[in-house]
Design a protein around this motif. Sequence first.
Motif, PDB file in Angstrom:
ATOM      1  N   VAL A  13      66.337  37.914  41.405  1.00  0.00           N
ATOM      2  CA  VAL A  13      65.575  38.528  40.033  1.00  0.00           C
ATOM      3  C   VAL A  13      65.010  39.801  40.028  1.00  0.00           C
ATOM      4  N   PRO A  26      73.723  51.638  31.587  1.00  0.00           N
ATOM      5  CA  PRO A  26      74.154  50.402  32.201  1.00  0.00           C
ATOM      6  C   PRO A  26      73.807  49.177  31.200  1.00  0.00           C
ATOM      7  N   ALA A  36      67.113  42.716  40.357  1.00  0.00           N
ATOM      8  CA  ALA A  36      67.849  42.991  39.054  1.00  0.00           C
ATOM      9  C   ALA A  36      66.863  43.549  38.072  1.00  0.00           C
ATOM     10  N   LEU A  90      64.100  19.538  53.854  1.00  0.00           N
ATOM     11  CA  LEU A  90      64.540  19.630  52.632  1.00  0.00           C
ATOM     12  C   LEU A  90      63.606  20.522  51.763  1.00  0.00           C
ATOM     13  N   ARG A 143      66.311  56.324  33.437  1.00  0.00           N
ATOM     14  CA  ARG A 143      67.225  57.344  33.148  1.00  0.00           C
ATOM     15  C   ARG A 143      67.802  57.595  31.744  1.00  0.00           C
ATOM     16  N   ASP A 144      67.380  56.487  31.162  1.00  0.00           N
ATOM     17  CA  ASP A 144      67.818  56.578  29.733  1.00  0.00           C
ATOM     18  C   ASP A 144      67.164  57.327  28.896  1.00  0.00           C
ATOM     19  N   LEU A 165      68.705  27.604  41.641  1.00  0.00           N
ATOM     20  CA  LEU A 165      67.948  26.626  42.010  1.00  0.00           C
ATOM     21  C   LEU A 165      68.837  25.407  42.228  1.00  0.00           C
ATOM     22  N   THR A 204      71.239  25.575  45.094  1.00  0.00           N
ATOM     23  CA  THR A 204      70.472  25.332  46.465  1.00  0.00           C
ATOM     24  C   THR A 204      70.202  23.897  46.655  1.00  0.00           C
ATOM     25  N   ALA A 259      66.345  33.387  45.390  1.00  0.00           N
ATOM     26  CA  ALA A 259      66.662  33.692  44.074  1.00  0.00           C
ATOM     27  C   ALA A 259      65.671  34.696  43.265  1.00  0.00           C
ATOM     28  N   LEU A 260      64.296  34.459  43.646  1.00  0.00           N
ATOM     29  CA  LEU A 260      63.341  35.383  43.264  1.00  0.00           C
ATOM     30  C   LEU A 260      63.256  36.753  43.607  1.00  0.00           C
ATOM     31  N   ARG A 281      66.690  47.213  39.207  1.00  0.00           N
ATOM     32  CA  ARG A 281      67.797  48.283  38.645  1.00  0.00           C
ATOM     33  C   ARG A 281      67.676  48.519  36.786  1.00  0.00           C
ATOM     34  N   VAL A 315      64.312  24.185  52.859  1.00  0.00           N
ATOM     35  CA  VAL A 315      65.607  24.822  52.233  1.00  0.00           C
ATOM     36  C   VAL A 315      65.251  25.126  50.970  1.00  0.00           C
ATOM     37  N   LEU A 316      64.662  24.360  50.135  1.00  0.00           N
ATOM     38  CA  LEU A 316      64.369  24.618  48.884  1.00  0.00           C
ATOM     39  C   LEU A 316      63.658  25.832  48.633  1.00  0.00           C
ATOM     40  N   SER A 331      67.527  52.112  35.286  1.00  0.00           N
ATOM     41  CA  SER A 331      68.317  52.458  34.173  1.00  0.00           C
ATOM     42  C   SER A 331      67.693  52.826  32.838  1.00  0.00           C
ATOM     43  N   ARG A 332      66.520  52.301  32.737  1.00  0.00           N
ATOM     44  CA  ARG A 332      65.612  52.569  31.413  1.00  0.00           C
ATOM     45  C   ARG A 332      65.220  53.805  31.774  1.00  0.00           C
ATOM     46  N   GLY A 365      65.666  28.771  49.168  1.00  0.00           N
ATOM     47  CA  GLY A 365      66.492  29.060  48.241  1.00  0.00           C
ATOM     48  C   GLY A 365      65.825  29.705  46.989  1.00  0.00           C
ATOM     49  N   LEU A 366      64.508  29.238  46.924  1.00  0.00           N
ATOM     50  CA  LEU A 366      63.726  29.691  45.694  1.00  0.00           C
ATOM     51  C   LEU A 366      63.442  31.206  45.964  1.00  0.00           C
TER      52      LEU A 366
END
Lengths: 384, 151
Positions: free
Chosen positions: A358, B3, A361, A343, A371-372, B19, B22, A354-355, A364, A346-347, A368-369, A350-351
């Motif tokens: 993030v 964007p 993101a 378990l 370019r702006d 989380l 998951t 998720a990281l 990206r 798996v956690l 974008s900043r 998953g973590l």
Amino acid sequence: MRGRAMVRRWVLAGGIFAMVAGIGVEPALACGGLVGPRGSVRLARTTTLAAYHDGVEHYVTSFEFNGAGTKFGSIVPLPGVPSKVEKGGAWTLQRLELAIQPPVLAPAAGFATADARKSAQVILKTRIDALDVTVIRGNGDAVAAWARQQGYGLSPDAPEIFDFYASRSPIFLATSFDASAIKARGQQQGDGTPLHLTIPTPSPWVPLRILGLGLRADQQVQADVFLLTDRVPTLLPAATSVDPYGTATGMAVIQSQPASSRLLTDLGGDRGMSWMPRSGMWLTALRINTTVARLHHDLAVDVSGKGRPSPVAAGLTWSGTQFASVAAAPPRVPAGHAAWYWLAGVLALGLSGALLSVGAARSRSRRSRQRDGTGGDGLGAGAA
Amino acid sequence: MRPRRRSPLVLLLALGVALAATLSVALAAWSWAQAQDPPRTRTVVITIHWSRFQPSEVRMTQGDTVRFVIHNTDPIDHEFILGDEQVQDAHEHGTQASHDGSVPGQVSIPAGQTRTTTYTFERPLSLAYACHLPGHYRYGMVGVVRVTASG
């Protein structure tokens, strides 16, 4: 020159006779150092004299027996490989015993107050009277295996005790007393056969722990130990002063004085004992009276004058490393715990996902900043 | 076209949702696996060294079927007898020289060898495992299995 000679010509004589108390109805291995096939015969007493002169140890051991079996024997750890094995003198051990008879034992004026699975190698084999004598070299397992091959049973403490001795000196003396041969020779129960071993060794010690072989932890071990040295010896563990019943260490000095010339003359006149100096020796008599559980050591003796007996020779530095290594083996993971590890995995996965999301993101967003904020740079312009 | 920029709060919320999702999936999968698993045979390794059992205590759950793998590292023979006080007493005073493993939880292990025996713990209780060769039990060759109720 005299000082050097004194150092070189030290003599240690140790006599041990185990008078094991509390031998019950299961005496198969109830005497110290004894290995026997079925317990029908046991040693009544084992007496040993270990003496040193010019770096050579003289070991005189006598075996007596009672019972009606066909074969029994004893194992004695030795500090080195014997160069000679012969029949011992006729009265050496008896004369030494006389030195600690009750009138002498009483405190009186003038006494001091003070390779894991290798086979065992047979180094020497001989027969003396009805006694088959074998000197073997090997680690604890090998010696134990050899003894079993010879038909002897071993008590449950034998593996540890054999390892205890083999870690310092992998040399053992095994004797097999053939009762039928005794009968053919006309020997009677109680008769002893003395052995005399000549052992060159730089580091002698007196084996004590072997006396507890086959006994329960709470059983008493009683023995008398004699030391004959050129100097007053320093002992480890330290024995207490006059106390015939022993105290913390279970060892008590019951006699410590210059050896009489009569005693030395008597000992030196026996067969094979001519090397014994006739004067200038110090006699120390010790009484062992303790339980098997507390007798986890031997006796180291320093007669160099430095007062530093070896803790290794006394067996005090040996802490059972093999046992520790086994105990430290990786523990098994119970099935119930394995589910939680799964378990957690798996956690963690998953973590991590998720990281990563993030991070992507934010990357990206950063682009974008850029370019702006820097629309006129070459890259931005070109890309546009 | 510029964007849209995500605020840190949105990112944290996204992380939290990821989380939670998951965790939910993992718990569900684990629960399902537990429900679907047939009874398993667990393995417990016991080492005999210097006439002692290592480990000297094992914990089990009611219903466990356990395959004991016993390594005898000593140069002398030993045995592994698992059972209650009555069983231990019978073997301590019995005359059976050896155990071939046909009785669950009872097996002789020659010097330097390994033997196995399988036993199912059907009730919550404590059992002992011991060696009853002459003098061995009294020397301390005994361990305990503590079986707790399932659920």
